[in-house]
Scaffold this active site. Structure first.
Site, PDB file in Angstrom:
ATOM      1  N   GLU A 105       0.806  -1.235   0.000  1.00 56.01           N
ATOM      2  CA  GLU A 105       0.000   0.000   0.000  1.00 56.01           C
ATOM      3  C   GLU A 105       0.837   1.281   0.000  1.00 56.01           C
ATOM      4  OE1 GLU A 105      -3.116   0.076   2.908  1.00 56.01           O
ATOM      5  OE2 GLU A 105      -4.205  -1.518   1.893  1.00 56.01           O
ATOM      6  N   GLU A 144      -5.842  -8.325   0.758  1.00 57.47           N
ATOM      7  CA  GLU A 144      -6.410  -7.945   2.057  1.00 57.47           C
ATOM      8  C   GLU A 144      -7.868  -7.577   1.866  1.00 57.47           C
ATOM      9  OE1 GLU A 144      -4.646  -4.818   4.405  1.00 57.47           O
ATOM     10  OE2 GLU A 144      -2.604  -5.557   4.035  1.00 57.47           O
TER      11      GLU A 144
HETATM   12  C1  NOJ Z   1      -4.042  -2.093   5.172  1.00 61.82           C
HETATM   13  C2  NOJ Z   1      -2.691  -2.387   5.745  1.00 61.82           C
HETATM   14  O1  NOJ Z   1      -1.891  -3.066   4.828  1.00 61.82           O
HETATM   15  C3  NOJ Z   1      -2.737  -3.124   7.065  1.00 61.82           C
HETATM   16  O2  NOJ Z   1      -1.495  -2.982   7.664  1.00 61.82           O
HETATM   17  C4  NOJ Z   1      -3.864  -2.585   7.913  1.00 61.82           C
HETATM   18  O3  NOJ Z   1      -3.846  -3.123   9.204  1.00 61.82           O
HETATM   19  C5  NOJ Z   1      -5.189  -2.905   7.239  1.00 61.82           C
HETATM   20  N1  NOJ Z   1      -5.205  -2.334   5.913  1.00 61.82           N
HETATM   21  C6  NOJ Z   1      -6.420  -2.424   7.993  1.00 61.82           C
HETATM   22  O4  NOJ Z   1      -6.395  -1.053   8.113  1.00 61.82           O
END
Ligand code: NOJ
Length: 450
Positions: free
Chosen positions: A174, A362
């Site tokens: 990200e 994710e």
């Molecule tokens: C994106 C991130 O990669 C992760 O580290 C985070 O905990 C989750 N989304 C939830 O916000």
């Protein structure tokens, strides 16, 4: 009867080769912040400063995955989850960010990899999930062009030590989130602000993504190499031309800015004019070094955003209308629960010809879970996952490219600026005792994967 009992979802509908997994990140789970020669990361420093994290939570111990990894790997196996995504902590294996390596850190990840493989679980490594060595931040971190070399040297070390057994790699996690929150807004580590920090970090991270991927490709010829992007379905608040234009700018910033140069399309400067300032940092040869032909692209999608035009917000001229103002159901993060977002995002990214394969690396939700009589009835999370899987099925039935789904996350963990309040796990963690309790959602997922 609730939806869980009612669910007709069946793993076979997704096809035999569909990848199922669960995702984590080193800083959010490991703890052991200074064990066995580990160096400090920007997140160790940021969390030690008062007022940066809700309730001043820190990750000195987090989920204690450093010591209890075997317990958690046993739980992954118990839940029938075949793929485990985790990240390497750069300062654990290179305490100052550059050579020499810390053998104890290498040994630690070797133990994890070997234990996963012995358990029949496929390891998926993310090289960079936000915990830059602090020693490099002192030299400017991602705002320093040298970061491209620091990162590719680190990628070479990971490939050298782990590439014989690990075949699935993600280069960067990200980029839009950690550069935006960490180098523009200052609400994530390293807490820097301002447009020039942000644009420098953006360009160096993009160069580092392509260079890191090339290093992996050369060192591990049979590797399956990807990188991950956060993405959000964007809608204008009204059909008014100003809101539509504002939504387009936000879409460009959140969904296009980082992936398009990687795909060889350059930065989308036309649709987001502030990106023209990037030209101050782009050197002559850079445009030939921004892209890489990834084996897969990881998309991470949690919600949709509704956008209205706002003259008050610099550079972007737009603001998000929060879920509470829209009176819609949301999670503990304040994010709207809107499963069709995942379908829309898949449709959108399927339009890029350069993407070979999409994996949802994710997706998940934070709710205020409590343990009652040894059980966690997190029905909302189970529904959230089921409803998102239905959207993936819909996309697949239309022939869209999507070949895997990883839940965020295995256990409750340290949710960055939110601390421990936002529980995303399939497994509950009591942070006082480190006791794990499989939630209803975890039991459902186990059943689904059996
Ligand atoms: C994106 C991130 O990669 C992760 O580290 C985070 O905990 C989750 N989304 C939830 O916000």
């Amino acid at each position: 009867m609730n939806k869980v009992e009612n669910s007709f979802l069946n793993k076979n509908q997704f096809g035999e080769d569909f990848l199922w997994g669960v995702s984590t990140a080193a800083f959010q789970i490991e703890g052991a912040h200074d064990a066995d020669g580990k160096g400090s990361s920007i997140w160790d420093v940021f969390t030690s400063q008062k007022g940066k994290i809700k309730n001043d939570h820190h990750a000195i111990t987090a989920c204690d995955f450093y010591n209890s990894y075997q317990t958690d790997i046993d739980l992954i196996r118990e839940l029938n989850i075949p793929n485990f995504r985790f990240s390497i902590s750069w300062p654990r294996i290179m305490p100052t960010g550059v050579h020499p390596v810390n053998q104890a850190g290498i040994d630690y990840y070797n133990k994890i990899i070997d234990s996963l493989l012995e358990s029949g679980i496929e390891p998926w490594i993310t090289l960079y999930h936000w915990d830059l060595p602090h020693a490099l931040e002192v030299k400017g971190g991602w705002t320093n062009r040298e970061s491209v070399t620091w990162f590719s040297d680190y990628a070479a070390v990971c490939a050298h030590y782990f590439g014989d057994r690990v075949k699935n790699w993600m280069v960067i996690n990200e980029p839009s989130v950690f550069t935006g929150a960490g180098y523009f807004l200052g609400i994530h580590a390293p807490g820097k602000k301002g447009i020039s920090n942000y644009l420098k970090a953006m360009h160096h991270v993009t160069l580092a993504t392509a260079k890191g991927a090339k290093v992996l490709r050369n060192a591990i010829p049979d590797a399956n190499i990807g990188t991950t992007f956060s993405c959000t379905h964007i809608e204008p608040a009204t059909q008014n031309a100003k809101d539509i234009e504002a939504a387009k700018r936000v879409d460009t910033l959140l969904n296009r800015t980082f992936i398009e140069p990687i795909l060889g399309l350059g930065y989308p400067q036309k649709d987001l004019p502030v990106l023209k300032k990037l030209n101050n940092y782009i050197l002559e040869d850079d445009l030939n070094n921004l892209d890489f032909h990834f084996d897969f692209i990881g998309l991470q999608c949690y919600t949709r955003e509704v956008v209205k035009s706002s003259l008050l917000i610099p550079y972007i001229g737009a603001e998000l209308v929060s879920a509470d103002k829209r009176n819609v159901i949301s999670t503990e993060m304040g994010w709207e629960v809107y499963p069709p977002a995942l379908y829309h995002v898949l449709k959108k990214f399927n339009e890029y010809k350069g993407i070979k394969k999409i994996i949802i690396t994710e997706n998940g939700a934070a709710f205020a879970d409590t343990v009652t009589n040894g059980k966690v009835f997190d029905i909302k999370r189970t529904h959230y996952i089921q409803d998102h899987l239905e959207q993936i099925l819909k996309a697949k039935e239309e022939g869209l490219n999507v070949e895997g789904y990883f839940v965020w996350s295995l256990t409750d963990n340290f949710e960055w600026a939110e601390g421990y309040n936002a529980r995303f796990g399939l497994i509950h963690v009591d942070f006082n005792t480190q006791k794990r309790t499989i939630k209803n959602s975890g039991l459902w997922f186990k059943d689904f994967l059996s």
